[in-house]
Design an enzyme around this catalytic site. Structure first.
Site, PDB file in Angstrom:
ATOM      1  N   CYS A  72      -3.061   1.127  11.597  1.00  0.00           N
ATOM      2  CA  CYS A  72      -4.121   2.108  11.341  1.00  0.00           C
ATOM      3  C   CYS A  72      -5.266   1.314  10.745  1.00  0.00           C
ATOM      4  O   CYS A  72      -5.147   0.790   9.634  1.00  0.00           O
ATOM      5  CB  CYS A  72      -3.609   3.186  10.380  1.00  0.00           C
ATOM      6  SG  CYS A  72      -4.874   4.395   9.898  1.00  0.00           S
ATOM      7  N   ARG A 116      -9.717   9.039  14.103  1.00  0.00           N
ATOM      8  CA  ARG A 116      -9.597  10.048  13.052  1.00  0.00           C
ATOM      9  C   ARG A 116     -10.903  10.242  12.278  1.00  0.00           C
ATOM     10  O   ARG A 116     -11.519   9.272  11.827  1.00  0.00           O
ATOM     11  CB  ARG A 116      -8.504   9.666  12.049  1.00  0.00           C
ATOM     12  CG  ARG A 116      -8.341  10.707  10.927  1.00  0.00           C
ATOM     13  CD  ARG A 116      -7.356  10.273   9.864  1.00  0.00           C
ATOM     14  NE  ARG A 116      -6.050  10.080  10.426  1.00  0.00           N
ATOM     15  CZ  ARG A 116      -5.315   8.987  10.247  1.00  0.00           C
ATOM     16  NH1 ARG A 116      -5.788   7.998   9.535  1.00  0.00           N
ATOM     17  NH2 ARG A 116      -4.119   8.904  10.790  1.00  0.00           N
ATOM     18  N   CYS A 140       0.649  10.077   4.723  1.00  0.00           N
ATOM     19  CA  CYS A 140       0.162   8.751   4.357  1.00  0.00           C
ATOM     20  C   CYS A 140       0.204   8.575   2.843  1.00  0.00           C
ATOM     21  O   CYS A 140      -0.181   9.488   2.093  1.00  0.00           O
ATOM     22  CB  CYS A 140      -1.267   8.562   4.850  1.00  0.00           C
ATOM     23  SG  CYS A 140      -1.475   8.910   6.611  1.00  0.00           S
ATOM     24  N   CYS A 170      -7.721  -0.794  -9.623  1.00  0.00           N
ATOM     25  CA  CYS A 170      -7.620  -1.815  -8.580  1.00  0.00           C
ATOM     26  C   CYS A 170      -8.487  -3.031  -8.926  1.00  0.00           C
ATOM     27  O   CYS A 170      -9.616  -2.897  -9.397  1.00  0.00           O
ATOM     28  CB  CYS A 170      -8.047  -1.241  -7.228  1.00  0.00           C
ATOM     29  SG  CYS A 170      -7.868  -2.428  -5.867  1.00  0.00           S
ATOM     30  N   CYS A 197       3.035   6.654   6.959  1.00  0.00           N
ATOM     31  CA  CYS A 197       1.944   5.678   6.923  1.00  0.00           C
ATOM     32  C   CYS A 197       1.735   5.280   5.469  1.00  0.00           C
ATOM     33  O   CYS A 197       1.947   6.090   4.557  1.00  0.00           O
ATOM     34  CB  CYS A 197       0.670   6.285   7.502  1.00  0.00           C
ATOM     35  SG  CYS A 197      -0.756   5.154   7.507  1.00  0.00           S
ATOM     36  N   CYS A 231     -14.565  -3.418  -4.144  1.00  0.00           N
ATOM     37  CA  CYS A 231     -15.153  -2.687  -3.025  1.00  0.00           C
ATOM     38  C   CYS A 231     -16.233  -1.752  -3.555  1.00  0.00           C
ATOM     39  O   CYS A 231     -15.957  -0.875  -4.379  1.00  0.00           O
ATOM     40  CB  CYS A 231     -14.074  -1.901  -2.279  1.00  0.00           C
ATOM     41  SG  CYS A 231     -12.680  -2.906  -1.724  1.00  0.00           S
ATOM     42  N   CYS A 277     -15.791   2.221  -3.904  1.00  0.00           N
ATOM     43  CA  CYS A 277     -14.512   2.792  -4.326  1.00  0.00           C
ATOM     44  C   CYS A 277     -14.493   3.242  -5.780  1.00  0.00           C
ATOM     45  O   CYS A 277     -14.789   2.460  -6.695  1.00  0.00           O
ATOM     46  CB  CYS A 277     -13.389   1.786  -4.084  1.00  0.00           C
ATOM     47  SG  CYS A 277     -11.752   2.486  -4.398  1.00  0.00           S
TER      48      CYS A 277
END
Length: 336
Positions: free
Chosen positions: A198, A274, A107, A63, A138, A67, A70
């Site tokens: 979400c 969640r 998801c 990616c 999702c 972040c 991550c």
């Protein structure tokens, strides 16, 4: 908020919370806070029902975002190998297994900064195949344009996940390759396309309590509260800046995490809250407190994208121990 709390008032969704009000909720005596959150929860949900969702990484690693938590960021050396987008039939087979294991929602997550139009046909095949199994669908695919959101909706996508990660004041300590406003823009595209949102964040990244309040304030003042609100506890990953920091300084206090769940329930009373990443390190007692405080959804399966998650037998024991039952989306309880 030292005045008596009226549960009738808290049970009605508000969009005018101030940051000071949200921070004051965090400061309430713990027993009172959890009691109020539990009462709000019972006005909208069956307190013994917990939804099981399963998450699959359909495109892992590489990616372009930075972040700081991550394992999939190309900016950090975490030992994770970048992979291509999975074939639709592989994903559908995983979804079939998830449903057989009791999952109500499936998801699909891809490690992208933003969705590319060239990947839409393959994703539409995945979404349509999962939807045909009778599961809620999702996806989390990075930033979207308005047209992409519409195409995902047309393919049968029920929910789109796009977390704010943290409060706006702490955001620059977490990621600098995407702005807060860009996250809000994607959420607007999702809402306008008619999909459910979400949206939540991660706690335990070195942020202050006011930053946690800032995250929940941002969620509670959206034009529509998130339909699903994941609260993640940072899972420290070697090689990531925030993971290394937490390994040095320590993880979030369990009671503070429960406070965060309770405040989330109060400020977003109709959202599915969640317990997401970090459950592998939570005791049954800590999870029980989270359910008492208003959490009513978990991720199941042994892996969350690339980090560990409790196995099916562990969750079966937890449900038995706490007398919980699976929540089925079509059976949502509405109380006035």
């Amino acid at each position: 908020m030292n005045a008596p709390v009226r549960i009738e008032d808290l049970s009605i969704p508000r969009h005018d919370w101030t940051l000071d009000e949200v921070e004051a909720l965090f400061a309430r005596p713990f027993m009172e806070l959890v009691f109020d959150a539990a009462t709000v929860h019972r006005r909208g949900f069956d307190p013994s029902a917990v939804q099981k969702s399963q998450l699959l990484s359909v495109k892992t690693g590489g990616c372009a975002e930075n972040c700081g938590y991550c394992s999939q960021s190309a900016h950090f050396q975490t030992g994770l190998k970048a992979e291509k987008l999975l074939d639709a039939q592989v994903v559908i087979a995983e979804a079939m297994a998830a449903k057989a294991g009791g999952a109500d929602r499936f998801c699909m997550g891809a490690a992208w900064r933003e969705l590319k139009d060239r990947d839409l046909p393959k994703l539409a095949a995945m979404i349509g195949g999962v939807k045909a199994l009778g599961l809620e669908t999702c996806a989390t695919l990075g930033m979207l344009t308005a047209d992409q959101a519409k195409q995902l909706k047309d393919a049968g996508l029920d929910y789109y996940n796009h977390n704010l990660d943290t409060g706006p004041e702490y955001y620059a300590e977490v990621v600098t390759t995407r702005t807060y406003q860009e996250r809000l823009d994607t959420l607007e595209h999702v809402r306008n396309a008619g999909m459910a949102t979400c949206c939540g964040g991660i706690v335990g990244m070195g942020e202050s309590r006011r930053d946690r309040a800032g995250l929940l304030h941002a969620l509670a003042t959206l034009p529509e509260h998130p339909d699903s609100l994941p609260v993640n506890a940072l899972v420290p990953v070697t090689g990531t800046p925030l993971g290394e920091r937490v390994m040095r300084e320590g993880e979030i206090d369990p009671i503070e995490f429960v406070r965060t769940v309770a405040v989330a329930r109060i400020v977003c009373p109709k959202s599915m809250v969640r317990l997401s990443a970090g459950r592998e390190g939570m005791s049954p007692e800590m999870q029980a407190l989270c359910f008492l405080a208003g959490a009513n959804s978990i991720f199941v399966g042994g892996k969350l994208l690339t980090t560990p998650n409790p196995e099916e037998d562990e969750d079966a024991r937890l449900f038995s121990l706490l007398d919980l039952k699976p929540y089925i989306s079509a059976e949502r309880v509405t109380r006035n």
